[in-house]
Write a protein that holds these residues in place. Structure first.
Motif, PDB file in Angstrom:
ATOM      1  N   ARG A 106       9.454  -1.431  -9.341  1.00  0.00           N
ATOM      2  CA  ARG A 106       8.900  -0.496 -10.333  1.00  0.00           C
ATOM      3  C   ARG A 106       8.575  -1.225 -11.642  1.00  0.00           C
ATOM      4  NH1 ARG A 106      12.654   4.598  -8.165  1.00  0.00           N
ATOM      5  NH2 ARG A 106      10.983   5.401  -6.827  1.00  0.00           N
ATOM      6  N   HIS A 131       3.878  10.482  -2.152  1.00  0.00           N
ATOM      7  CA  HIS A 131       5.030  11.182  -1.595  1.00  0.00           C
ATOM      8  C   HIS A 131       6.200  10.204  -1.412  1.00  0.00           C
ATOM      9  CE1 HIS A 131       7.478  13.568   1.111  1.00  0.00           C
ATOM     10  NE2 HIS A 131       6.716  14.611   0.801  1.00  0.00           N
ATOM     11  N   PRO A 132       7.418  10.662  -1.707  1.00  0.00           N
ATOM     12  CA  PRO A 132       8.588   9.775  -1.568  1.00  0.00           C
ATOM     13  C   PRO A 132       8.733   9.131  -0.187  1.00  0.00           C
ATOM     14  CG  PRO A 132       9.182  11.711  -2.828  1.00  0.00           C
ATOM     15  CD  PRO A 132       7.774  11.933  -2.349  1.00  0.00           C
ATOM     16  N   MET A 133       8.127   9.695   0.841  1.00  0.00           N
ATOM     17  CA  MET A 133       8.265   9.072   2.164  1.00  0.00           C
ATOM     18  C   MET A 133       7.489   7.752   2.255  1.00  0.00           C
ATOM     19  SD  MET A 133       6.156  11.654   4.648  1.00  0.00           S
ATOM     20  CE  MET A 133       4.426  12.053   4.371  1.00  0.00           C
ATOM     21  N   ALA A 185       7.795   5.475  -0.313  1.00  0.00           N
ATOM     22  CA  ALA A 185       8.383   4.616  -1.352  1.00  0.00           C
ATOM     23  C   ALA A 185       8.625   3.196  -0.851  1.00  0.00           C
ATOM     24  CB  ALA A 185       9.691   5.214  -1.859  1.00  0.00           C
ATOM     25  N   ALA A 186       8.953   3.037   0.416  1.00  0.00           N
ATOM     26  CA  ALA A 186       9.241   1.699   0.933  1.00  0.00           C
ATOM     27  C   ALA A 186       7.969   0.870   1.112  1.00  0.00           C
ATOM     28  CB  ALA A 186       9.978   1.784   2.265  1.00  0.00           C
ATOM     29  N   ASN A 242       6.572   7.727  -7.391  1.00  0.00           N
ATOM     30  CA  ASN A 242       6.748   8.846  -6.460  1.00  0.00           C
ATOM     31  C   ASN A 242       6.779  10.239  -7.044  1.00  0.00           C
ATOM     32  OD1 ASN A 242       8.641   6.355  -5.318  1.00  0.00           O
ATOM     33  ND2 ASN A 242       7.172   7.195  -3.890  1.00  0.00           N
ATOM     34  N   THR A 243       6.780  10.345  -8.361  1.00  0.00           N
ATOM     35  CA  THR A 243       6.660  11.687  -8.944  1.00  0.00           C
ATOM     36  C   THR A 243       5.693  11.618 -10.119  1.00  0.00           C
ATOM     37  OG1 THR A 243       8.460  11.445 -10.550  1.00  0.00           O
ATOM     38  CG2 THR A 243       9.050  12.313  -8.376  1.00  0.00           C
ATOM     39  N   GLN A 302       7.394  10.484 -13.290  1.00  0.00           N
ATOM     40  CA  GLN A 302       7.562   9.031 -13.356  1.00  0.00           C
ATOM     41  C   GLN A 302       6.254   8.346 -13.767  1.00  0.00           C
ATOM     42  OE1 GLN A 302       8.075   7.403  -9.478  1.00  0.00           O
ATOM     43  NE2 GLN A 302       8.861   5.416 -10.162  1.00  0.00           N
ATOM     44  N   ASP A 349       7.479  19.111  -5.406  1.00  0.00           N
ATOM     45  CA  ASP A 349       8.245  18.663  -6.572  1.00  0.00           C
ATOM     46  C   ASP A 349       8.728  19.831  -7.433  1.00  0.00           C
ATOM     47  OD1 ASP A 349       9.240  17.450  -8.839  1.00  0.00           O
ATOM     48  OD2 ASP A 349       7.481  16.203  -9.214  1.00  0.00           O
ATOM     49  N   ARG A 351      12.935  29.125  -3.068  1.00  0.00           N
ATOM     50  CA  ARG A 351      13.977  28.509  -3.905  1.00  0.00           C
ATOM     51  C   ARG A 351      14.829  29.581  -4.582  1.00  0.00           C
ATOM     52  NH1 ARG A 351      10.112  23.315  -5.584  1.00  0.00           N
ATOM     53  NH2 ARG A 351      10.963  22.002  -3.918  1.00  0.00           N
ATOM     54  N   HIS A 374      15.335  15.099   1.719  1.00  0.00           N
ATOM     55  CA  HIS A 374      14.118  14.363   1.385  1.00  0.00           C
ATOM     56  C   HIS A 374      12.931  15.328   1.284  1.00  0.00           C
ATOM     57  CE1 HIS A 374      10.890  11.438   1.640  1.00  0.00           C
ATOM     58  NE2 HIS A 374      11.780  10.495   1.434  1.00  0.00           N
ATOM     59  N   MET A 424      10.110  15.261   2.334  1.00  0.00           N
ATOM     60  CA  MET A 424       9.302  15.442   3.551  1.00  0.00           C
ATOM     61  C   MET A 424       9.833  16.592   4.418  1.00  0.00           C
ATOM     62  SD  MET A 424      10.169  12.017   5.763  1.00  0.00           S
ATOM     63  CE  MET A 424      11.845  11.598   6.261  1.00  0.00           C
ATOM     64  N   TRP A 444      17.382   8.012  -1.954  1.00  0.00           N
ATOM     65  CA  TRP A 444      17.259   6.621  -2.414  1.00  0.00           C
ATOM     66  C   TRP A 444      16.023   6.350  -3.260  1.00  0.00           C
ATOM     67  CZ3 TRP A 444      13.484   2.903  -1.302  1.00  0.00           C
ATOM     68  CH2 TRP A 444      12.496   3.311  -0.403  1.00  0.00           C
ATOM     69  N   TRP A 445      14.945   7.072  -3.022  1.00  0.00           N
ATOM     70  CA  TRP A 445      13.651   6.828  -3.662  1.00  0.00           C
ATOM     71  C   TRP A 445      13.576   7.432  -5.070  1.00  0.00           C
ATOM     72  CZ3 TRP A 445      11.535  11.151  -5.539  1.00  0.00           C
ATOM     73  CH2 TRP A 445      12.124  12.350  -5.085  1.00  0.00           C
ATOM     74  N   TRP A 466      17.122   3.490   5.141  1.00  0.00           N
ATOM     75  CA  TRP A 466      15.720   3.891   5.342  1.00  0.00           C
ATOM     76  C   TRP A 466      14.971   2.700   5.919  1.00  0.00           C
ATOM     77  CZ3 TRP A 466      12.799   8.390   4.424  1.00  0.00           C
ATOM     78  CH2 TRP A 466      11.417   8.235   4.578  1.00  0.00           C
ATOM     79  N   VAL A 517      15.822  -0.657   3.755  1.00  0.00           N
ATOM     80  CA  VAL A 517      15.423  -1.151   2.435  1.00  0.00           C
ATOM     81  C   VAL A 517      16.339  -0.709   1.293  1.00  0.00           C
ATOM     82  CG1 VAL A 517      12.997  -1.198   3.145  1.00  0.00           C
ATOM     83  CG2 VAL A 517      13.916   0.846   1.994  1.00  0.00           C
TER      84      VAL A 517
END
Lengths: 283, 283
Positions: A122, A149-151, A153-154, A160-161, A164, A192, B122, B149, B151, B190-191, B216, B234
């Motif tokens: 980052r 999307h956070p999926m 991130a790797a 991811n947001t 951020q 989000d 929610r 997550h 996703m 983690w992300w 992950w 990771v």
């Protein structure tokens, strides 16, 4: 909120939506013929053709370029590789200028291969965007940070947001030059809990450079290539566009659908017809 | 940070890690024989057996129950269905008490089928947790809200960040009764760019009820059933546990790996051996 009925001039097609199955010139023609006001081409297709020719064709057909996709990933395992990534992005920014793109879409990259240093990656992204900002200003093309999307991130983006991304914008461009902002993509951001607040903050700071529409399928089968057509998924698209426009966004609505098993197998003109229909009735 | 070398008594196995291929009593035996200090069983296996028998066996072997998995999803399309969901959770909470579980793991559920009302779902979750909190107190089993997550926002949990879960805890339990907190799972969190801050806040409020480890995989192939063994992915697991323990967490480290094509095909004792090894050297 703007009414999109009869206003395809407010809508744009990201060429990925058609699956990159044809030469760019054909795709440009189809999109213009279908009545859309904008296009967002990808580097691999532009670079395979001739940038100046593509720019001329797009201009001649009266299309605006809602974004140029996309940046070379920034994080690297060596200084040399990082510098090379920056250089590639600078070259792409010059092409974006030739195309008259409203923004250069920054998909910032994931963790470098073998790394577990998320905050390091980052930090590299922040440094890289800082370096590119000057070139963006020189070229007259804003950088649009696209939180993914956070999926992803790797392997695709450590950004991811929206919060951020905005935080990074404020740090690097506190005086709001107009050359650093965000691309808000329904697919990446719909979940989000802070979305409303982040969109409002992004609008307040005049940072919303692009808005990408598609849908999230409840039964998503592939993490990359199974996006839904607007209306086929779970996102309240009309509420989302309302937030974006309430926050001051006046640009085009760009459709970007990666869909290997469904939309990429259909006739491109049929896909464009359905995009046009859904945009005017659901988005 | 605690040193896990020779301290499997600080480690727990979520039975999903072994793929639910055997009757619960066998699984309990294996986990105890391998030297672990805790277990986290699932409702479908407990309910198939006899709760009191399972509780007796677990106690006799000296295992603690780091969590009881998991809640019935809360959001519903009708009041009747919502009430039924609450009732099922109340029954499960009573079983959690019988088992002596340290918490009842709340995977809150996604959007009700056919719905696009994310904020409505929610709100339902918040109402539902509020209703369950009294039962949790009566049973002496805390509710651990597990943010999943993003996703999984459509189909499994509309609770997607630690900050969001903590916000709900503060609203529903401002006096910090000890019966409402969070489960922090490496895979889901983690992300998150706000993770450090959220973990610190969770610790400050004494809300960390469970910590779940796995990894992950960079090349994740399945959105649900392709989690990695610690060390194969990771995530900087040691840094993550350090944050959790710096925030005051003193509970066990629970391993939870869903892995249809890999770990669920291996010999259960081998899986437990590798878990033990990775926990002591990498986590």
């Amino acid at each position: 909120m703007r009414n999109l009925k009869g206003r395809l001039d407010l809508c744009s097609i990201n060429t990925a939506t058609l699956g990159h199955r044809e030469p760019l010139s054909l795709t440009i023609d189809r999109i213009a013929r279908a009545g859309f006001g904008g296009i967002a081409p990808w580097r691999h297709e532009v670079e395979k053709a001739n940038v100046a020719d593509a720019a001329r064709q797009i201009r001649a057909l009266g299309l605006s370029v809602t974004g140029y996709c996309r940046s070379t990933y920034l994080p690297a395992t060596s200084r040399e590789q990082f510098a090379a990534n920056i250089d590639e992005n600078k070259a792409a920014l010059r092409d974006a200028a030739t195309l008259g793109a409203r923004c250069f879409v920054m998909v910032v990259g994931g963790l470098p291969e073998g790394s577990r240093d998320l905050s390091g990656a980052r930090a590299q992204v922040c440094d890289g965007i800082g370096e590119l900002l000057e070139t963006a200003r020189d070229c007259g093309v804003p950088l649009a940070l696209e939180p993914l999307h956070p999926m992803y991130a790797a392997d695709r983006a450590v950004l991811n947001t929206l919060a951020q991304a905005l935080d990074m914008c404020e740090r690097l461009d506190p005086h709001r030059s107009g050359f650093l902002g965000v691309a808000v993509d329904v697919y990446h951001c719909w979940w989000d809990p802070a979305l409303q607040a982040s969109i409002a903050a992004a609008g307040q700071a005049k940072r919303i450079l692009a808005y990408h529409a598609c849908d999230w399928l409840r039964d998503t089968r592939d993490m990359l290539l199974d996006r839904g057509m607007m209306g086929d998924g779970v996102v309240d698209l009309s509420a989302m566009r309302e937030s974006i426009e309430c926050a001051g966004y006046e640009g085009l609505i760009e459709v970007e659908i990666f869909s290997k098993e469904n939309w990429w197998r259909r006739d491109p003109d049929e896909v464009l017809r359905i995009c046009a229909d859904r945009l005017q009735t659901l988005c």
